[in-house]
Scaffold this active site. Structure first.
Site, PDB file in Angstrom:
ATOM      1  N   ALA A 116      70.542   3.957 -27.856  1.00  0.00           N
ATOM      2  CA  ALA A 116      70.556   4.585 -26.533  1.00  0.00           C
ATOM      3  C   ALA A 116      69.982   5.993 -26.569  1.00  0.00           C
ATOM      4  CB  ALA A 116      71.988   4.635 -26.011  1.00  0.00           C
ATOM      5  N   LYS A 117      69.908   6.579 -27.752  1.00  0.00           N
ATOM      6  CA  LYS A 117      69.309   7.914 -27.944  1.00  0.00           C
ATOM      7  C   LYS A 117      69.825   8.933 -26.937  1.00  0.00           C
ATOM      8  CE  LYS A 117      65.425   6.231 -30.635  1.00  0.00           C
ATOM      9  NZ  LYS A 117      65.570   4.781 -30.624  1.00  0.00           N
ATOM     10  N   ARG A 118      71.144   9.006 -26.807  1.00  0.00           N
ATOM     11  CA  ARG A 118      71.770   9.932 -25.885  1.00  0.00           C
ATOM     12  C   ARG A 118      71.946  11.300 -26.522  1.00  0.00           C
ATOM     13  NH1 ARG A 118      70.745   5.776 -23.088  1.00  0.00           N
ATOM     14  NH2 ARG A 118      72.165   4.994 -21.491  1.00  0.00           N
ATOM     15  N   ASP A 163      62.192   7.707 -26.041  1.00  0.00           N
ATOM     16  CA  ASP A 163      62.125   6.749 -27.146  1.00  0.00           C
ATOM     17  C   ASP A 163      60.647   6.418 -27.357  1.00  0.00           C
ATOM     18  OD1 ASP A 163      62.673   4.533 -28.940  1.00  0.00           O
ATOM     19  OD2 ASP A 163      64.644   4.378 -28.018  1.00  0.00           O
TER      20      ASP A 163
END
Lengths: 270, 270
Positions: free
Chosen positions: B92-94, A96
């Site tokens: 969460a950028k999973r 991120d």
């Protein structure tokens, strides 16, 4: 863990096996299902059974997160149970903007003291740097993955780069941010011939290679094209080892599989 | 939450503000620091103060994970405290291979019942699909982010595509996997002129736009180029709202900032 310490372990054991603790609660042996702490019991038995044959454990965080708070507790207890001699990887694929990646680095290097964490490259340099700032910790950046979806973007050829594909640019650019002492790459095993080419781009870095076993990659080919003078490989097997048997003999079956990998690896290393 | 329900909320409130709960424990007002449950107390006060002025809350999971088990507990309690009228996003950028993304989807749609989760596209279709399979849940895929590192890979031009950049291909390809009813994109605000172009590629999808406020984006420009007939925007402000004051008046200061955004947004909507 330093690079030299990892190399020493590989040499000593004749193994570059990483056992993936993708402990899917649905796939536990029947006699464990429903027991309190079934996942932890399973993980401890797997670690006891395989630790003499592998040099690393990779915890796939998704399988723990999906169990809620209890899952994070079990992840911490599993990590604590792994011997200090073994290289521990949080397979979390985080990434991120800088201030947020710094929080993820804190999570997986301090709160949970893993040796390494996997990181997704899409957001670029400031999303990777905070992980690289930790001494004796490792950042494992996704290069070329082994799944079908790797063709959607990773293999797109770039303009004015003589046909160079995105993943190659990711390898080359990311190399400028770290060193072979703190940076590894995930490179899938499903097309071992790619490994030969990748080794020509990054001869020195360790590669974490998933896709051997359940996903169909060949250990022989991966080793042929991937090994370098320092070994330079961690080959991960998850389901093929930990779910080798779904019966009460699951730990013995896991040991047998890990031992087979070790025996084969020791040949390729010598 | 359905697309129509989200649009109705935006129309009713005259606001497309998303408040980002990037609750950095180091930045809490001095009088809260060291108190048990300081983060939860802070979040509840921020939610109470801003809920009439925003339509969405975005929880940046990194800031909770880095607090260990306690952090996950607070994330769950914060989520439960957000009114049902508000669209909730796990930032969460999973993203991982299919069986693993399915676990992440379970985490953020079932264990923690968010409306939406942010997903990184690097691993392609099978890493995104498991999220899209949930009814009335949303997958928010990274398109063009607002950080410096977006230039490393997202803006690389692709071969044989008339100069098309990687992020454009990500938008176009990903659109084939979902619909404007279950798929949004993260598009950063630091270059608002890009938004005009992005709107020509994806006229219908909602965009989640971070980077207004602390990161320097202009709400006026974002709105000018990003709004569509259904609004189609969620503009996120995190630090600019929640840390508007570091004193005991932090909630009142957050309310004032949120109200200012709402007032400005209601003009652009009409």
């Amino acid at each position: 863990m330093t690079r030299q310490q990892l190399i020493d372990q590989i040499t000593k054991k004749g193994s570059y096996l990483c056992v993936g603790l993708d402990t899917d609660i649905e796939k536990l042996p029947a006699h464990l299902k429903g027991q309190p702490d079934a996942v932890l019991t399973f993980n401890k038995a797997i670690i006891d059974a395989t630790k003499d044959h592998c040099v690393s454990y990779k915890i796939n965080t998704a399988f723990y997160e999906s169990q809620g708070l209890k899952g994070w507790e079990i992840m911490a207890e599993t990590l604590a149970y792994i011997p200090d001699t073994h290289f521990t990887i949080a397979d979390a694929k985080r990434g991120d903007i800088g201030n947020t990646s710094a929080q993820y680095a804190k999570t997986f290097f301090e709160v949970l003291p893993f040796d390494a964490v996997t990181v997704a490259p899409y957001m670029g340099e400031d999303s990777v740097r905070p992980f690289l700032e930790y001494k004796d910790k490792w950042t494992i950046v996704l290069g070329l993955t082994s799944n079908a979806g790797s063709f959607n973007f990773q293999r797109l050829p770039l303009e004015h780069k003589n046909g160079k594909q995105l993943y190659e640019q990711v390898l080359q650019t990311t190399c400028e941010w770290g060193t072979p002492e703190n940076l590894m790459f995930v490179v899938g095993a499903t097309r071992a011939s790619d490994l030969e080419y990748i080794r020509s781009i990054i001869p020195d870095h360790f590669l974490l290679v998933p896709g051997v076993g359940a996903q169909g990659g060949s250990l022989e080919e991966v080793s042929k094209y991937g090994l370098n003078k320092d070994a330079g490989l961690l080959v991960n097997a998850s389901r093929a080892v930990i779910f080798a048997s779904s019966g009460e003999d699951y730990a013995a079956a896991a040991k047998k599989m890990a031992q087979e990998y070790q025996t084969e690896m020791s040949i390729y290393l010598s």
